[in-house]
Design a protein around this motif. Sequence first.
Motif, PDB file in Angstrom:
ATOM      1  N   GLU A  30      -4.497   2.768   1.619  1.00  0.00           N
ATOM      2  CA  GLU A  30      -3.867   2.037   2.997  1.00  0.00           C
ATOM      3  C   GLU A  30      -3.065   2.779   3.316  1.00  0.00           C
ATOM      4  N   GLY A  31      -2.001   3.696   2.415  1.00  0.00           N
ATOM      5  CA  GLY A  31      -0.777   4.125   2.305  1.00  0.00           C
ATOM      6  C   GLY A  31      -0.781   4.828   0.683  1.00  0.00           C
ATOM      7  N   VAL A  32       0.741   5.469   1.347  1.00  0.00           N
ATOM      8  CA  VAL A  32       1.500   6.449   0.395  1.00  0.00           C
ATOM      9  C   VAL A  32       2.951   5.183   0.556  1.00  0.00           C
ATOM     10  N   LYS A  33       3.237   4.774  -0.601  1.00  0.00           N
ATOM     11  CA  LYS A  33       4.692   3.859  -0.881  1.00  0.00           C
ATOM     12  C   LYS A  33       5.427   4.873  -1.452  1.00  0.00           C
ATOM     13  N   LYS A  34       6.855   4.020  -2.109  1.00  0.00           N
ATOM     14  CA  LYS A  34       7.646   3.739  -2.932  1.00  0.00           C
ATOM     15  C   LYS A  34       8.063   2.956  -3.769  1.00  0.00           C
ATOM     16  N   ALA A  35       7.376   3.398  -5.237  1.00  0.00           N
ATOM     17  CA  ALA A  35       7.285   2.067  -5.787  1.00  0.00           C
ATOM     18  C   ALA A  35       8.185   2.180  -7.179  1.00  0.00           C
ATOM     19  N   VAL A  36       8.462   1.029  -7.898  1.00  0.00           N
ATOM     20  CA  VAL A  36       9.391   1.534  -9.264  1.00  0.00           C
ATOM     21  C   VAL A  36       8.647   0.881 -10.038  1.00  0.00           C
ATOM     22  N   VAL A  37       8.016   0.968 -11.366  1.00  0.00           N
ATOM     23  CA  VAL A  37       6.818   0.584 -11.764  1.00  0.00           C
ATOM     24  C   VAL A  37       7.636   1.019 -13.141  1.00  0.00           C
ATOM     25  N   LEU A  70       4.153  -3.178 -17.340  1.00  0.00           N
ATOM     26  CA  LEU A  70       5.337  -4.546 -17.529  1.00  0.00           C
ATOM     27  C   LEU A  70       5.029  -4.928 -16.124  1.00  0.00           C
ATOM     28  N   GLY A  71       5.768  -4.117 -15.065  1.00  0.00           N
ATOM     29  CA  GLY A  71       5.565  -4.344 -13.947  1.00  0.00           C
ATOM     30  C   GLY A  71       5.654  -3.044 -12.202  1.00  0.00           C
ATOM     31  N   ILE A  72       5.831  -4.039 -11.285  1.00  0.00           N
ATOM     32  CA  ILE A  72       4.827  -3.417 -10.443  1.00  0.00           C
ATOM     33  C   ILE A  72       5.782  -3.678  -9.035  1.00  0.00           C
ATOM     34  N   ASP A  73       7.370  -3.004  -8.784  1.00  0.00           N
ATOM     35  CA  ASP A  73       8.063  -2.542  -7.639  1.00  0.00           C
ATOM     36  C   ASP A  73       7.621  -1.943  -7.013  1.00  0.00           C
ATOM     37  N   ILE A  74       6.824  -2.565  -5.618  1.00  0.00           N
ATOM     38  CA  ILE A  74       6.797  -1.302  -4.473  1.00  0.00           C
ATOM     39  C   ILE A  74       7.335  -1.990  -3.078  1.00  0.00           C
ATOM     40  N   LYS A  75       8.309  -0.942  -2.469  1.00  0.00           N
ATOM     41  CA  LYS A  75       9.704  -0.558  -2.015  1.00  0.00           C
ATOM     42  C   LYS A  75       8.833  -0.551  -0.874  1.00  0.00           C
ATOM     43  N   GLU A  76       8.994  -1.549  -0.112  1.00  0.00           N
ATOM     44  CA  GLU A  76       8.765  -1.592   1.454  1.00  0.00           C
ATOM     45  C   GLU A  76       9.794  -0.630   2.643  1.00  0.00           C
TER      46      GLU A  76
END
Length: 162
Positions: free
Chosen positions: A44-51, A156-162
């Motif tokens: 669906e697309g590429v987004k920025k994330a902090v893992v 430990l976690g995936i934080d997707i930036k919108e």
Amino acid sequence: MKIIDKKGKLFGVINIIDLLVLILLLFAIVGGAKRLMSKPQLSEGVKKAVVTYEVSEIRTVSVENIVVGEKIYHYDKGAYIGEIVDKKVEPYKEKIEKPDGTWGFEEVPEKYNVIIKIEGDIKESPEFYSFGGEQTRVGIQYRMKTKRAAFFGTCLGIDIKE
């Protein structure tokens, strides 16, 4: 006219075993053609994330070589994952039995747990997230490397930036 004659032929034309083989072959050809003609499911697309990853039970020298701002790669594939944006070092604790018979946690000298946050591009599909070319989920252990160190990290976690 009989359906199967004395020679075992269906309507006197084709052997029943040959007919079954032809039907199986036809199904295989149709199934293969259908698979080849179908389009792959696009992400669906590429987004920025902090893992966030936890690197457990590592030595002092490894802790010192995990540097904020350094690029990080998948160990086996060499694929770029992202950049280390944060690092938190905690002493490694091991569960031990105390002399009074109770259990507790005690720090192990020269061993540490490091929590690192990696910022990078994450691909989202209906079934999974792909980070650094690998399916990523909380709890998955991932082997990573930087220019200076190589280690295993548990997500430990995936934080997707919108």
